[in-house]
Write a protein that holds these residues in place. Structure first.
Motif, PDB file in Angstrom:
ATOM      1  N   UNK A  83       0.865  -1.173   0.000  1.00  0.00           N
ATOM      2  CA  UNK A  83       0.000   0.000   0.000  1.00  0.00           C
ATOM      3  C   UNK A  83       0.899   1.219   0.000  1.00  0.00           C
ATOM      4  N   UNK A  84       1.016   1.868  -1.139  1.00  0.00           N
ATOM      5  CA  UNK A  84       1.874   3.048  -1.248  1.00  0.00           C
ATOM      6  C   UNK A  84       1.121   4.286  -0.776  1.00  0.00           C
ATOM      7  N   UNK A  85       1.747   5.019   0.128  1.00  0.00           N
ATOM      8  CA  UNK A  85       1.186   6.260   0.649  1.00  0.00           C
ATOM      9  C   UNK A  85       1.927   7.401  -0.033  1.00  0.00           C
ATOM     10  N   UNK A  86       1.251   8.125  -0.871  1.00  0.00           N
ATOM     11  CA  UNK A  86       1.874   9.170  -1.682  1.00  0.00           C
ATOM     12  C   UNK A  86       2.138  10.412  -0.836  1.00  0.00           C
ATOM     13  N   UNK A  87       3.400  10.816  -0.770  1.00  0.00           N
ATOM     14  CA  UNK A  87       3.796  11.983   0.024  1.00  0.00           C
ATOM     15  C   UNK A  87       3.989  13.225  -0.831  1.00  0.00           C
ATOM     16  N   UNK A  88       3.685  13.156  -2.118  1.00  0.00           N
ATOM     17  CA  UNK A  88       3.867  14.335  -2.971  1.00  0.00           C
ATOM     18  C   UNK A  88       2.580  15.128  -3.132  1.00  0.00           C
ATOM     19  N   UNK A 135       4.146   1.592   2.666  1.00  0.00           N
ATOM     20  CA  UNK A 135       5.392   2.211   2.197  1.00  0.00           C
ATOM     21  C   UNK A 135       5.083   3.606   1.669  1.00  0.00           C
ATOM     22  N   UNK A 136       5.907   4.567   2.051  1.00  0.00           N
ATOM     23  CA  UNK A 136       5.729   5.915   1.498  1.00  0.00           C
ATOM     24  C   UNK A 136       6.424   5.992   0.145  1.00  0.00           C
ATOM     25  N   UNK A 137       5.884   6.822  -0.706  1.00  0.00           N
ATOM     26  CA  UNK A 137       6.501   7.076  -2.008  1.00  0.00           C
ATOM     27  C   UNK A 137       6.255   8.535  -2.339  1.00  0.00           C
ATOM     28  N   UNK A 138       7.018   9.033  -3.251  1.00  0.00           N
ATOM     29  CA  UNK A 138       6.788  10.400  -3.678  1.00  0.00           C
ATOM     30  C   UNK A 138       8.070  11.148  -3.941  1.00  0.00           C
TER      31      UNK A 138
END
Length: 170
Positions: A83-88, A135-138
């Motif tokens: 589960x990607x949590x978008x930080x952008x 997991x964070x992504x961005x």
């Protein structure tokens, strides 16, 4: 040697902790809530070449070998997409990551005894069941992390299999 070892043992070892609580993995190592995972990919066959060559920003190089399993088999063994949590997005980390980090902080608070983390108490905290999949992504000023195209799946703990489960070997 690594591929031959997996084939001989019929096991892919979960050697590395991933997810939002990876820093607390040593406290959960002996529990069902371990943060150590086996990483799998649902990358389409036409894009497999992307897993076998250097990519700017990738901290862990991929190997040019691996086993192929059916998605049904992987799901049956309790694996799940990351589960990607978008930080952008607007608000950055505040937007999606912060609520999960707050839940982790609260679970850690409930798991302290005399100023130290108690692994047994940590293992009772439900949040640590899902953190390996988060997991964070961005992109920010000092970082860029976006590998959602890999369509990563994770299996918590070692992944045991039989030779019949392997669809192909790359």
């Amino acid at each position: 040697e690594n591929l031959l070892s997996m084939a001989a043992e019929l096991r892919i070892e979960a050697r590395t902790a991933f997810g939002l609580a990876r820093d607390y993995a040593p406290h959960l190592a002996d529990s069902d809530h371990t943060q150590n995972v086996v990483c799998l990919s649902e990358t389409p066959l036409e894009h497999l070449w992307m897993l076998c060559r250097p990519i700017d920003g990738r901290s862990a190089p991929m190997s040019r070998y691996g086993g192929v399993f059916s998605r049904d088999e992987v799901r049956r063994r309790r694996s799940n997409p990351v589960w990607y949590l978008d930080t952008t997005q607007a608000g950055g980390v505040e937007w999606l990551t912060k609520p999960f980090l707050n839940l982790i902080t609260e679970a850690l608070r409930r798991s302290r005894v005399n100023g130290h983390f108690d692994g047994a108490l940590m293992a009772q905290q439900e949040i640590f069941k899902i953190t390996p999949y988060l997991e964070s992504m961005g992109q920010g000023r000092a970082y860029r992390k976006d590998f959602h195209w890999e369509r990563e799946w994770r299996h918590v703990g070692h992944l045991d299999f039989t030779s019949r489960d392997v669809v192909a070997v790359l």
